[in-house]
Design an enzyme around this catalytic site. Structure first.
Site, short mmCIF file in Angstrom:
data_model
loop_
_atom_site.label_atom_id
_atom_site.label_comp_id
_atom_site.label_asym_id
_atom_site.label_seq_id
_atom_site.Cartn_x
_atom_site.Cartn_y
_atom_site.Cartn_z
N SER A 33 -132.36 87.33 -20.89
CA SER A 33 -131.12 88.05 -20.64
C SER A 33 -131.31 89.54 -20.88
O SER A 33 -131.90 89.95 -21.87
CB SER A 33 -130.02 87.58 -21.59
OG SER A 33 -129.65 86.26 -21.31
N ARG A 68 -126.55 74.93 -21.16
CA ARG A 68 -126.19 75.91 -22.19
C ARG A 68 -125.09 75.33 -23.07
O ARG A 68 -124.00 75.04 -22.58
CB ARG A 68 -125.72 77.22 -21.56
CG ARG A 68 -125.36 78.28 -22.58
CD ARG A 68 -125.07 79.63 -21.92
NE ARG A 68 -124.84 80.64 -22.93
CZ ARG A 68 -123.66 80.87 -23.50
NH1 ARG A 68 -122.60 80.20 -23.11
NH2 ARG A 68 -123.54 81.80 -24.43
N LYS A 110 -118.26 83.86 -22.27
CA LYS A 110 -119.20 84.14 -23.38
C LYS A 110 -118.56 85.21 -24.26
O LYS A 110 -118.43 86.37 -23.84
CB LYS A 110 -120.53 84.64 -22.81
CG LYS A 110 -121.62 84.84 -23.86
CD LYS A 110 -122.96 85.17 -23.19
CE LYS A 110 -124.11 85.06 -24.16
NZ LYS A 110 -124.41 86.31 -24.84
#
Ligand code: TZP
Ligand code: MG
Length: 215
Positions: A110, A41, A143
């Site tokens: 997600s 990621r 995040k």
């Protein structure tokens, strides 16, 4: 039918947190500690750099039988022959991704909360999805645009809506890992608990014991 995968301890990499030790060294240590799945990621990386990183990770992980998932980028996953892709709600639809990836690659999606799961399963074709990443379970600095924390109770609420495999993510450490598993998740996904640990192998081993003990 996708190739087999094990969500037990899912490592998601972060370029800032692995900068000092290096991506490959961090992942290699984490895998020694028992990580069962790895996601590359790096939302800010350009395609070429991402393909190179994915190829290097694939070369490390394939002989160990550990699947490599690429975040967001179907094109990068195909170019590097990765094992799958993890999509956010605003990425390409799972049905479109599946058409490009073929039947064998692993496809994750997600889901921020139970309402988002309900919306996803009506608005987009969840049938193409192999597993759900559910969270953030707890508030996380990793995040920046993560939604509100849903707690282990939020994981349990999504669990009640679907039989699809679930991995909890967001703010998970050894203590929370057990709670997430007891809430019905099949595994836990972590970034900082491994990438920012002084000893990623030891951190992975401790998380794995917490998951195993909670089952
Ligand atoms: N998706 C939801 S929360 C999150 C992602 C990628 C970050 C989780 O990072 P950490 O360090 O394990 O809290
Ligand atoms: Mg994404």
């Amino acid at each position: 039918m996708s190739r087999p995968f094990d969500l037990t301890l899912y490592l998601v990499t972060d370029p800032r947190l692995v900068a000092e030790r290096g991506l490959l060294a961090t992942v290699e240590a984490a895998v020694k500690g028992g990580v069962t799945l790895v996601q590359l990621r790096d939302p800010d990386a350009h395609g070429r750099a991402l393909v190179e990183q994915a190829r290097a990770l694939k070369a490390l992980l394939a002989p160990l039988g550990i699947p490599l998932i690429v975040n967001d980028r179907v094109d990068v996953a195909v170019a590097a022959d990765a094992d799958g892709v993890h999509l956010g709600q605003d990425d390409m639809s799972p049905a479109d991704a599946r058409a490009l990836l073929g039947p064998e690659r692993i496809l994750g999606l997600s889901v921020g909360n139970p309402a988002e799961f309900a919306g996803s399963s009506s608005g987009i074709d969840i049938g193409a999805v192999d597993y759900l990443g559910v969270g953030p379970v707890k508030a996380t600095g990793t995040k920046k645009d993560a939604g509100a924390a849903i707690g282990a109770a939020g994981v349990a609420a999504v669990r009640a809506l679907t039989r699809r495999p679930i991995v909890g993510i967001g703010g998970i450490d050894g203590a929370l890992a057990g709670e997430v598993i007891r809430a019905g998740a099949d595994g836990v996904a972590v970034v900082s608990a491994i990438c920012a640990a002084p000893d990623p192998e030891h951190a992975a081993r401790a998380l794995l014991s917490a998951v195993t003990a909670a089952r």
